[in-house]
Design an enzyme around this catalytic site. Structure first.
Site, PDB file in Angstrom:
ATOM      1  N   SER A 127      23.937  47.839 -23.671  1.00 32.06           N
ATOM      2  CA  SER A 127      22.649  47.477 -24.254  1.00 32.06           C
ATOM      3  C   SER A 127      22.547  45.968 -24.389  1.00 32.06           C
ATOM      4  O   SER A 127      23.561  45.272 -24.574  1.00 32.06           O
ATOM      5  CB  SER A 127      22.581  48.134 -25.634  1.00 32.06           C
ATOM      6  OG  SER A 127      21.573  47.560 -26.404  1.00 32.06           O
ATOM      7  N   TYR A 154      26.515  50.338 -34.499  1.00 31.66           N
ATOM      8  CA  TYR A 154      26.115  50.831 -33.175  1.00 31.66           C
ATOM      9  C   TYR A 154      26.338  49.746 -32.116  1.00 31.66           C
ATOM     10  O   TYR A 154      26.952  50.000 -31.072  1.00 31.66           O
ATOM     11  CB  TYR A 154      24.637  51.264 -33.188  1.00 31.66           C
ATOM     12  CG  TYR A 154      24.081  51.440 -31.797  1.00 31.66           C
ATOM     13  CD1 TYR A 154      24.386  52.569 -31.045  1.00 31.66           C
ATOM     14  CD2 TYR A 154      23.278  50.455 -31.203  1.00 31.66           C
ATOM     15  CE1 TYR A 154      23.904  52.721 -29.745  1.00 31.66           C
ATOM     16  CE2 TYR A 154      22.801  50.596 -29.917  1.00 31.66           C
ATOM     17  CZ  TYR A 154      23.114  51.726 -29.190  1.00 31.66           C
ATOM     18  OH  TYR A 154      22.649  51.858 -27.900  1.00 31.66           O
ATOM     19  N   LYS A 158      29.047  49.335 -28.598  1.00 30.71           N
ATOM     20  CA  LYS A 158      28.753  48.977 -27.201  1.00 30.71           C
ATOM     21  C   LYS A 158      29.696  47.849 -26.746  1.00 30.71           C
ATOM     22  O   LYS A 158      30.249  47.880 -25.654  1.00 30.71           O
ATOM     23  CB  LYS A 158      27.286  48.562 -27.045  1.00 30.71           C
ATOM     24  CG  LYS A 158      26.310  49.703 -27.251  1.00 30.71           C
ATOM     25  CD  LYS A 158      26.458  50.795 -26.181  1.00 30.71           C
ATOM     26  CE  LYS A 158      25.675  52.035 -26.483  1.00 30.71           C
ATOM     27  NZ  LYS A 158      26.000  53.189 -25.659  1.00 30.71           N
TER      28      LYS A 158
HETATM   29  P1  NAD Z   1      19.658  60.253 -26.511  1.00 31.09           P
HETATM   30  O1  NAD Z   1      20.095  60.455 -27.904  1.00 31.09           O
HETATM   31  O2  NAD Z   1      18.323  60.772 -26.111  1.00 31.09           O
HETATM   32  O3  NAD Z   1      20.741  60.863 -25.497  1.00 31.09           O
HETATM   33  C1  NAD Z   1      22.107  60.894 -25.799  1.00 31.09           C
HETATM   34  C2  NAD Z   1      22.596  62.323 -25.605  1.00 31.09           C
HETATM   35  O4  NAD Z   1      23.986  62.382 -25.871  1.00 31.09           O
HETATM   36  C3  NAD Z   1      21.909  63.324 -26.533  1.00 31.09           C
HETATM   37  O5  NAD Z   1      21.363  64.382 -25.765  1.00 31.09           O
HETATM   38  C4  NAD Z   1      23.039  63.825 -27.445  1.00 31.09           C
HETATM   39  O6  NAD Z   1      22.861  65.176 -27.798  1.00 31.09           O
HETATM   40  C5  NAD Z   1      24.270  63.578 -26.575  1.00 31.09           C
HETATM   41  N1  NAD Z   1      25.521  63.365 -27.312  1.00 31.09           N
HETATM   42  C6  NAD Z   1      25.744  62.522 -28.349  1.00 31.09           C
HETATM   43  N2  NAD Z   1      27.026  62.603 -28.735  1.00 31.09           N
HETATM   44  C7  NAD Z   1      27.645  63.514 -27.929  1.00 31.09           C
HETATM   45  C8  NAD Z   1      28.964  64.040 -27.843  1.00 31.09           C
HETATM   46  N3  NAD Z   1      29.932  63.669 -28.684  1.00 31.09           N
HETATM   47  N4  NAD Z   1      29.229  64.960 -26.873  1.00 31.09           N
HETATM   48  C9  NAD Z   1      28.262  65.363 -26.018  1.00 31.09           C
HETATM   49  N5  NAD Z   1      26.998  64.911 -26.082  1.00 31.09           N
HETATM   50  C10 NAD Z   1      26.690  63.994 -27.014  1.00 31.09           C
HETATM   51  O7  NAD Z   1      19.780  58.677 -26.193  1.00 31.09           O
HETATM   52  P2  NAD Z   1      19.218  57.834 -24.967  1.00 31.09           P
HETATM   53  O8  NAD Z   1      18.113  56.993 -25.466  1.00 31.09           O
HETATM   54  O9  NAD Z   1      19.013  58.684 -23.796  1.00 31.09           O
HETATM   55  O10 NAD Z   1      20.449  56.863 -24.725  1.00 31.09           O
HETATM   56  C11 NAD Z   1      21.434  57.129 -23.757  1.00 31.09           C
HETATM   57  C12 NAD Z   1      22.482  56.029 -23.777  1.00 31.09           C
HETATM   58  O11 NAD Z   1      21.854  54.774 -23.534  1.00 31.09           O
HETATM   59  C13 NAD Z   1      23.213  55.888 -25.102  1.00 31.09           C
HETATM   60  O12 NAD Z   1      24.551  55.565 -24.834  1.00 31.09           O
HETATM   61  C14 NAD Z   1      22.511  54.732 -25.767  1.00 31.09           C
HETATM   62  O13 NAD Z   1      23.340  54.066 -26.663  1.00 31.09           O
HETATM   63  C15 NAD Z   1      22.203  53.859 -24.554  1.00 31.09           C
HETATM   64  N6  NAD Z   1      21.076  52.942 -24.770  1.00 31.09           N
HETATM   65  C16 NAD Z   1      19.898  53.441 -25.206  1.00 31.09           C
HETATM   66  C17 NAD Z   1      18.830  52.583 -25.433  1.00 31.09           C
HETATM   67  C18 NAD Z   1      17.519  53.105 -25.974  1.00 31.09           C
HETATM   68  O14 NAD Z   1      16.764  52.325 -26.540  1.00 31.09           O
HETATM   69  N7  NAD Z   1      17.192  54.377 -25.798  1.00 31.09           N
HETATM   70  C19 NAD Z   1      18.979  51.215 -25.176  1.00 31.09           C
HETATM   71  C20 NAD Z   1      20.206  50.736 -24.706  1.00 31.09           C
HETATM   72  C21 NAD Z   1      21.259  51.623 -24.512  1.00 31.09           C
HETATM   73  C1  WQD Z   2      10.786  46.886 -30.733  1.00 31.91           C
HETATM   74  C2  WQD Z   2       9.891  45.868 -31.409  1.00 31.91           C
HETATM   75  C3  WQD Z   2      10.165  45.699 -33.788  1.00 31.91           C
HETATM   76  C4  WQD Z   2       8.660  49.673 -34.762  1.00 31.91           C
HETATM   77  C5  WQD Z   2      16.467  48.918 -30.761  1.00 31.91           C
HETATM   78  C6  WQD Z   2      17.955  48.769 -30.941  1.00 31.91           C
HETATM   79  C7  WQD Z   2      18.607  48.264 -29.692  1.00 31.91           C
HETATM   80  C8  WQD Z   2      18.202  49.087 -28.467  1.00 31.91           C
HETATM   81  C9  WQD Z   2      16.736  49.415 -28.428  1.00 31.91           C
HETATM   82  C10 WQD Z   2      19.990  50.590 -27.913  1.00 31.91           C
HETATM   83  C11 WQD Z   2      10.622  45.074 -32.475  1.00 31.91           C
HETATM   84  C12 WQD Z   2       8.778  46.194 -33.429  1.00 31.91           C
HETATM   85  C13 WQD Z   2       9.047  48.555 -34.061  1.00 31.91           C
HETATM   86  C14 WQD Z   2       7.554  49.601 -35.647  1.00 31.91           C
HETATM   87  C15 WQD Z   2       7.279  47.294 -35.041  1.00 31.91           C
HETATM   88  N1  WQD Z   2      18.861  50.346 -28.411  1.00 31.91           N
HETATM   89  N2  WQD Z   2       8.358  47.372 -34.196  1.00 31.91           N
HETATM   90  N3  WQD Z   2       6.906  48.399 -35.745  1.00 31.91           N
HETATM   91  O1  WQD Z   2      14.535  46.697 -32.225  1.00 31.91           O
HETATM   92  O2  WQD Z   2      14.305  46.001 -29.826  1.00 31.91           O
HETATM   93  O3  WQD Z   2      15.955  47.666 -30.398  1.00 31.91           O
HETATM   94  O4  WQD Z   2      16.244  49.839 -29.695  1.00 31.91           O
HETATM   95  O5  WQD Z   2      20.900  49.972 -27.519  1.00 31.91           O
HETATM   96  O6  WQD Z   2      19.968  48.279 -29.905  1.00 31.91           O
HETATM   97  O7  WQD Z   2      18.185  47.857 -31.998  1.00 31.91           O
HETATM   98  O8  WQD Z   2      13.536  48.287 -30.512  1.00 31.91           O
HETATM   99  O9  WQD Z   2      11.656  49.847 -30.504  1.00 31.91           O
HETATM  100  O10 WQD Z   2      12.905  49.437 -32.676  1.00 31.91           O
HETATM  101  O11 WQD Z   2      11.457  47.648 -31.735  1.00 31.91           O
HETATM  102  O12 WQD Z   2       6.640  46.223 -35.175  1.00 31.91           O
HETATM  103  O13 WQD Z   2       7.183  50.566 -36.306  1.00 31.91           O
HETATM  104  O14 WQD Z   2       8.836  46.559 -32.085  1.00 31.91           O
HETATM  105  O15 WQD Z   2      10.102  44.779 -34.841  1.00 31.91           O
HETATM  106  O16 WQD Z   2      10.165  43.759 -32.420  1.00 31.91           O
HETATM  107  P1  WQD Z   2      14.574  47.068 -30.811  1.00 31.91           P
HETATM  108  P2  WQD Z   2      12.410  48.909 -31.374  1.00 31.91           P
END
Ligand code: NAD
Ligand code: WQD
Length: 345
Positions: A127, A154, A158
């Site tokens: 991330s 969290y 990562k």
């Molecule tokens: P998500 O929660 O929708 O998907 C993750 C899945 O993993 C879920 O279906 C959950 O049930 C499963 N899971 C969790 N722990 C588990 C375990 N111990 N064994 C088996 N399954 C398990 O999340 P997502 O948004 O699809 O994110 C996927 C990956 O991408 C994650 O590693 C997350 O940290 C990373 N990521 C997400 C974002 C974001 O904003 N969505 C941003 C950057 C990185």
């Molecule tokens: C986006 C922007 C808020 C909600 C998070 C995690 C990051 C990554 C992605 C996994 C920000 C603004 C939001 C609301 C708002 N995940 N906002 N009102 O904060 O960039 O990142 O998700 O790795 O680790 O921290 O994403 O969607 O929460 O916010 O004004 O009700 O929207 O302030 O600027 P963020 P977000």
């Protein structure tokens, strides 16, 4: 022969979209998920889109024995895309050990089993959170920009996971890895058959926007309008989940089929920043729905502005984010409408 990919967390938001793209690119997909943050019905959506129902195993990846049984049952796995993790930043502050155990132990179990079952490559979901708040002169942020300490357990997981993969490969383990650092994934498949299913009140902007538009939430609060940005609201790099999914297909092909460095890092974003206000305005224009919103105080821990330099992924992976923001926001709205139609929310 078709290569087989194990998609951990494959019923989740990004995992489900990636499973679709993998199947459409000709891979065989095995999904493992403990369904702690997703629903089994996601498999129906994947099947409707692709015509293929991927193999599915409900396993908690913290359980090493159960995970080893999986590799015994599917001895032809060539590569892993490791999405499974807990991902709520706020919850990770409340329950740090849950996050450290889930996100770190699951990865260690997979890494330990890979050589034994001859699995050659792993793509890891990292991330942009690993960059913290980059200095203004480092924007857009490149893969080698100095990292600041992540601001949550969290985020720490990562960083630690990236380090674990590096150290393991550096020790001579016979595996390769590509670390993908996502910016802010949003949107849903154009069919509205799969999408994001947030648990409870959404923390993330886009589900909050679509739920407000649907009347599930009364009003969206934009957190802060006194930031040092052109309109005073925060800036992020919002990447369409289907474009993001395609980056995984490109990364998998590279890690398995090309003679490359054993570990590589790529930013996966659009290369462009959008402010929160721009998102709200673009959503209203793209969907014709008026949003009830107001400015409120800053959210603690928020980064002011970040967007990615994705030139490396463009050049090396031959991948580029392609979908315009208004289409992406329409896809998120279509998904929310489908959830309502189906009585989910
Ligand atoms: P998500 O929660 O929708 O998907 C993750 C899945 O993993 C879920 O279906 C959950 O049930 C499963 N899971 C969790 N722990 C588990 C375990 N111990 N064994 C088996 N399954 C398990 O999340 P997502 O948004 O699809 O994110 C996927 C990956 O991408 C994650 O590693 C997350 O940290 C990373 N990521 C997400 C974002 C974001 O904003 N969505 C941003 C950057 C990185
Ligand atoms: C986006 C922007 C808020 C909600 C998070 C995690 C990051 C990554 C992605 C996994 C920000 C603004 C939001 C609301 C708002 N995940 N906002 N009102 O904060 O960039 O990142 O998700 O790795 O680790 O921290 O994403 O969607 O929460 O916010 O004004 O009700 O929207 O302030 O600027 P963020 P977000």
């Amino acid at each position: 022969m078709k290569q087989t990919i194990l998609v951990t967390g494959g019923t989740g938001f990004i995992g489900s979209h990636t499973s679709v793209e993998l199947i459409e690119a000709g891979y065989k997909v095995v999904i493992v998920d403990d369904l702690s943050n997703s629903k089994i019905e996601v498999l129906d959506g994947i099947e409707k889109i692709t015509g293929v129902r991927p193999a599915f195993e409900k396993i908690d990846l913290r359980d090493k024995n159960a995970t080893e049984q999986l590799f015994k049952k599917y001895p032809d796995i060539d590569g892993i895309i490791h999405f499974a993790a807990s991902k709520a930043v706020g919850e990770s502050v409340q329950k740090p050990l849950l996050y450290y155990r889930n996100n770190i132990v699951s990865l260690i179990n997979l890494l330990e089993l890979m050589p034994k079952y001859d699995v050659k490559g792993i793509i890891f979901s990292s991330s942009c959170t690993v960059y913290g708040q980059p200095k203004p002169e480092n924007l857009p942020v490149t893969e080698d920009a100095p990292h600041q300490k992540a601001t949550s357990p969290y985020g720490n997981t990562k960083e630690i996971n990236e380090q674990i993969i590096y150290d393991y490969i550096h020790s001579g383990a016979p595996i390769k890895s590509i670390i993908l650092r996502y910016f802010n994934p949003i949107g849903a498949h154009s069919s509205a058959l799969i999408g994001e299913l947030p648990n409870g009140v959404p923390n993330n902007l886009i589900p909050y926007v679509t739920q407000t538009a649907m009347g599930i939430r009364k009003q969206l609060t934009i957190f802060g309008n006194d930031y040092n940005t052109p309109d005073g609201t925060c800036i992020r790099d919002y990447i369409y989940v289907v474009d993001l999914a395609k980056a995984h297909v490109a990364a998998m092909a590279r890690v398995l089929d090309k003679d490359t460095e054993p570990i590589e890092y790529f930013n996966i974003g659009t290369g462009k920043g959008n402010s929160t206000l721009e998102i709200v305005e673009t959503f209203e224009k793209a969907t014709g729905v008026k949003l009830n919103w107001k400015y409120g105080p800053r959210r603690e821990g928020d980064i002011e502005k970040i967007w990615g330099d994705c030139t490396k992924a463009n050049k090396v992976l031959g991948w580029k984010a392609e979908t315009p923001l208004d289409d992406v926001l329409r896809s998120a709205w279509k998904w929310q409408q489908k959830l309502r139609e189906d009585g989910v929310m």
